[in-house]
Design an enzyme around this catalytic site. Structure first.
Site, PDB file in Angstrom:
ATOM      1  CB  SER A 114      -0.942  -0.062   1.204  1.00 51.66           C
ATOM      2  OG  SER A 114      -1.862   0.986   1.155  1.00 51.66           O
ATOM      3  CG  HIS A 167      -4.055  -0.757  -1.111  1.00 58.61           C
ATOM      4  ND1 HIS A 167      -4.028  -0.638   0.240  1.00 58.61           N
ATOM      5  CD2 HIS A 167      -4.567  -1.981  -1.369  1.00 58.61           C
ATOM      6  CE1 HIS A 167      -4.496  -1.754   0.791  1.00 58.61           C
ATOM      7  NE2 HIS A 167      -4.821  -2.586  -0.172  1.00 58.61           N
ATOM      8  CG  ASP A 217      -6.290  -5.261   1.871  1.00 64.14           C
ATOM      9  OD1 ASP A 217      -6.911  -6.311   2.143  1.00 64.14           O
ATOM     10  OD2 ASP A 217      -6.072  -4.880   0.705  1.00 64.14           O
TER      11      ASP A 217
END
Ligand SMILES: C[S@@+](CC[C@H](N)C(=O)[O-])C[C@H]1O[C@@H](n2cnc3c(N)ncnc32)[C@H](O)[C@@H]1O
Lengths: 278, 202
Positions: free
Chosen positions: B11, B38, B130
């Protein structure tokens, strides 16, 4: 590939039995849906219903039509928005609309329209290009509930800010706010946008062709199908398209891995717009 | 252990970390590499182009049903979940998970299901939880998890969350991760033998 453990072999069997039951009892056939997301959606439903197994879900779904509707809602993934993939609309405007102008009457099929955001987006685009009067858009989906919602032409007001930005990037030539009026938390679309829309349920898996079209749009629907079912639906689209008709797919869908590739030429490869040539 | 696929999740800070990691992995790499970074909304192919320009491996945004190809970096496209299945890749526009679409959990869980012990997974820098659940699913199914050492990551939240979910996972800095991955994968240049990373099944 085979499931790695005994548990997942059992799980695969339970999924098969669930889909078989739904097919036989409700006449909805999900057996050709792509396994990875199908499995994920089923397991999500098992846990939302606070059940322990897929077999328990099968039991509930068969005896409770409302549970079936909740499962259907998960399985079909209705997420959509207005002017999603703004470049698609730009290209539609510059490369498809000029050719559509040569026809006196234009039939468009929007397959898998969900709650209709894309359909109204197209109606706006065609209105601005002074072509809407000559068009009829048939908008269909497997799910009766989303079709009913699409018919209302009412969307959450909160989404309009994003949609306005999309509309501008998609090359809108007017003022987006002139297409709706605010009513509490809702945006009610102008009724003139609805005049040439026909909403109806239609199941791409089992229902037949119902007209000949100049344009078919089916975006982000076939990603939920396995290859064999994709090929069948492509055959349905091919026979439903007039010669030199247009087919529009989702941004990340491809004709490359289907046997229908050679029957189309790319109008815009990046935006997945094709034209039937054979 | 013979691995079938290398899956990676990153991310914030991931662009930089991935550039370093991919550049350090031997080419041609023997496994398909599948990557969730992401990213926001509708962005373009810029990420694939940028990563490709800095790595010896071909990088591309995945399209639906694209075959899983060794040596290639397959990138989850913006706005879609990426799943592994028997037909190759599948895309989905289902709602975001942990505010993310693509989501690392979604990719990892599908990989765990289809490839079981054949999954080698890596969690890199990020400020999101996540990936933690997906990492746990991978290890539960016999796969192997590596994590970027949190203190060495630009953002430590994501690797720390993965380590909290799988405390037995090995945590390494980026250069060590690259060396270790290479040693775990057959046919890669480094001569080191696979280290005994096998996780105990519950
Ligand atoms: C993700 S939405 C796509 C909405 C819109 N086209 C877009 O791209 O934003 C997928 C839609 O396909 C519909 N669908 C799924 N299976 C179908 C089938 N067998 N026949 C017709 N529609 C189906 C779902 O109900 C859902 O509304």
């Amino acid at each position: 590939m085979t499931p790695t453990t005994q548990t997942s072999a059992l799980e695969a069997l339970e999924i098969e039995l669930l889909l078989e039951g739904i097919h036989r009892h409700y006449g909805l056939d999900f057996r050709g849906y792509a396994y990875p997301s199908l499995r994920r959606r089923i397991l999500n439903r098992v846990s939302s219903e606070k059940l322990d197994t897929i077999s328990a879900l099968t039991n509930r779904v068969l005896h409770d039509p409302e549970c079936m509707q909740r499962l259907l809602f998960g399985l079909t993934v209705n997420v959509t928005s207005m002017f999603r993939d703004t470049a698609f609309y730009k290209v539609f405007r510059s490369k498809v609309v000029p050719l559509l102008r040569t026809y006196p009457f234009i039939r468009i099929w929007h397959a898998g329209c969900a709650t209709g955001e894309e359909v109204y987006s197209l109606a706006i685009l065609l209105t601005e290009d002074a072509l809407y009067d000559r068009c009829r858009i048939y908008a269909t989906d497997i799910d009766e509930v989303v079709i009913q919602q699409a018919k209302t032409g009412i969307f959450p007001l909160g989404a309009m800010r994003d949609y306005t930005a999309n509309y501008i990037r998609a090359g809108g030539t007017g003022s987006f706010s002139s297409y709706y009026s605010a009513n509490y938390d809702n945006a009610v679309l102008r009724s003139s946008l609805k005049t040439n829309l026909v909403f109806s349920t239609h199941n791409l898996v089992s229902d037949a062709r119902f007209n000949d079209f100049h344009v078919i749009l089916c975006r982000n629907v076939m990603i939920y199908f396995d290859k064999a079912l994709q090929d069948r639906v492509h055959a349905l689209f091919h026979e439903s398209l007039l010669r030199l008709g247009f087919l529009g797919l989702g941004k990340r869908e491809s004709m490359r891995f289907t046997p229908h590739e050679d029957r189309y030429e790319a109008v815009d490869a990046a935006e997945k717009l094709f034209r039937k040539v054979a | 252990m013979v691995f079938e696929v290398l899956v990676m999740g990153a991310s914030s800070g991931g662009h930089q970390a991935l550039s370093i990691l991919l550049a350090a992995l031997p080419a041609p790499f023997p496994l398909p590499m599948v990557l969730v970074q992401h990213r926001l909304g509708e962005d373009s192919d810029a990420l694939a182009t940028s990563l490709a320009s800095r790595s010896p491996h071909p990088v591309l945004d995945v399209e639906d049903k694209y075959p899983i190809t060794p040596g290639q970096v397959h990138l989850a496209p913006a706005g879609y979940h990426l799943l592994l299945g028997p037909d190759g890749f599948q895309l989905s526009t289902a709602p975001p998970v942990h505010y993310s679409r693509p989501s690392i959990d979604v990719l990892f869980e599908s990989a765990a299901h289809i490839h079981g012990p054949g999954v080698l997974a890596v969690i890199l820098t990020g400020s999101s939880a996540d990936g933690a659940e997906g990492a746990a699913a991978i290890v539960r199914n016999g796969g192997t998890l590596l994590v970027q050492y949190p203190a060495s990551a630009e953002s430590s939240i994501m690797p720390a969350a993965a380590l909290a979910a799988v405390p037995t996972a090995l945590a390494l800095s980026l250069p060590d991760l690259a060396v270790h991955i290479a040693s775990l994968c057959p046919d890669s240049s480094s001569a080191a033998r696979p280290s005994p990373l096998q996780k105990e099944l519950p």
